[in-house]
Design a protein around this motif. Structure first.
Motif, short mmCIF file in Angstrom:
data_model
loop_
_atom_site.label_atom_id
_atom_site.label_comp_id
_atom_site.label_asym_id
_atom_site.label_seq_id
_atom_site.Cartn_x
_atom_site.Cartn_y
_atom_site.Cartn_z
N TRP A 1 34.77 -1.87 -8.14
CA TRP A 1 33.92 -2.37 -7.05
C TRP A 1 32.74 -1.44 -6.82
N SER A 2 31.74 -1.98 -6.15
CA SER A 2 30.56 -1.21 -5.77
C SER A 2 30.27 -1.50 -4.30
N ARG A 3 30.36 -0.47 -3.47
CA ARG A 3 30.07 -0.66 -2.05
C ARG A 3 28.58 -0.93 -1.85
N ASP A 4 27.73 -0.26 -2.63
CA ASP A 4 26.28 -0.42 -2.48
C ASP A 4 25.81 -1.80 -2.90
N LYS A 5 26.30 -2.28 -4.04
CA LYS A 5 25.88 -3.58 -4.55
C LYS A 5 26.74 -4.72 -4.04
N GLU A 6 27.81 -4.37 -3.32
CA GLU A 6 28.64 -5.35 -2.61
C GLU A 6 29.29 -6.37 -3.55
N TRP A 7 30.00 -5.88 -4.54
CA TRP A 7 30.75 -6.74 -5.43
C TRP A 7 32.06 -6.07 -5.82
N SER A 8 33.03 -6.89 -6.21
CA SER A 8 34.31 -6.42 -6.73
C SER A 8 34.71 -7.35 -7.86
N SER B 1 31.65 -11.41 -4.10
CA SER B 1 30.30 -10.94 -3.80
C SER B 1 29.85 -11.53 -2.48
N ARG B 2 28.72 -11.05 -1.97
CA ARG B 2 28.16 -11.64 -0.75
C ARG B 2 27.86 -13.11 -0.98
N LYS C 1 19.08 -17.45 -2.89
CA LYS C 1 19.03 -15.99 -2.77
C LYS C 1 19.01 -15.51 -1.32
N LYS D 1 27.26 -9.86 6.17
CA LYS D 1 28.08 -9.05 5.28
C LYS D 1 29.56 -9.39 5.34
#
Length: 209
Positions: free
Chosen positions: A147-154, A169-170, A177, A182
């Motif tokens: 996962w990436s907290r900054d890019k908001e995906w897992s 993802s968001r 777009k 959040k």
């Protein structure tokens, strides 16, 4: 020749039979909306809907003081599917979680019954390893999650595979777009992947530091 109406294709049965909850293993991709809020007033949790028809699929309602240590994943009727408990041993920096099927007194069962799976955070990285258990011990095929907290995906992968079986993802709104708040996510689950297992993994990784 097409299968008779009302009967599943045998290939689909084999595909869907791999999950903990076969009814939650779809032969087609599934897209869910995950609202990171509980339906209960002042509660912590999640509410999950199926994008195809808007029906509620999962609920997570936490209002106890120890909700960060133990929680349950329920279906839309409130039936408990999985009990998830955080485990951290003294002098052990590894953060891990264990999941049991149904509504269980996990603390009483500790050391007496094997969990369905255990998720362990990998030190120094935004990832965790999920070990599946059988009645005979650890099952070789497990999962890993990045996962990436900054890019908001897992993303969830099975064993050493390079294609995710589920990803979150968001969520975008009706305008292209245009991201929603959040706390509104999209969970995409691939064919044959247990949706309850995927949701449980998302809950666990969202609680990891």
């Amino acid at each position: 020749m097409e299968p008779a109406r009302g009967k599943k294709n045998p290939a689909e049965d084999r595909m869907c039979g791999r999950g903990i909850f076969p009814d939650l293993c779809s032969p087609a991709p599934v897209r869910l909306t995950v609202w990171c809020k509980s339906l209960l007033f002042h509660g912590h949790g999640y509410t999950v809907y199926d994008d195809s028809d808007g029906r509620m699929v999962f609920r997570v309602d936490n209002y106890a003081h120890n909700w960060r240590q133990e929680t349950v994943l329920m279906d839309y009727t409130g039936n408990v599917l999985l009990t998830i408990r955080r485990r951290r041993k003294i002098l052990n920096l590894t953060e891990s979680w264990e999941a049991y099927k149904g509504d269980k007194d996990v603390q009483r069962m500790a050391g007496e019954r094997m969990p369905l799976f255990k998720a362990t955070k990998n030190l120094g990285s935004h990832s965790c390893t999920v070990s599946m258990f059988t009645g005979y011990g650890v099952k070789p095929l497990g999962y890993r999650m990045n996962w990436s907290r900054d890019k908001e995906w897992s993303k969830i992968y099975q064993a050493a595979a390079h294609t995710p079986v589920a990803e979150v993802s968001r969520k975008c709104g009706s305008m292209p777009k245009k991201l929603l708040d959040k706390d509104v996510l999209t969970l995409r689950v691939q064919p044959g992947m247990d949706q309850a297992l995927a949701m449980a993994m998302i809950m666990i990784t969202n609680s990891m530091r």
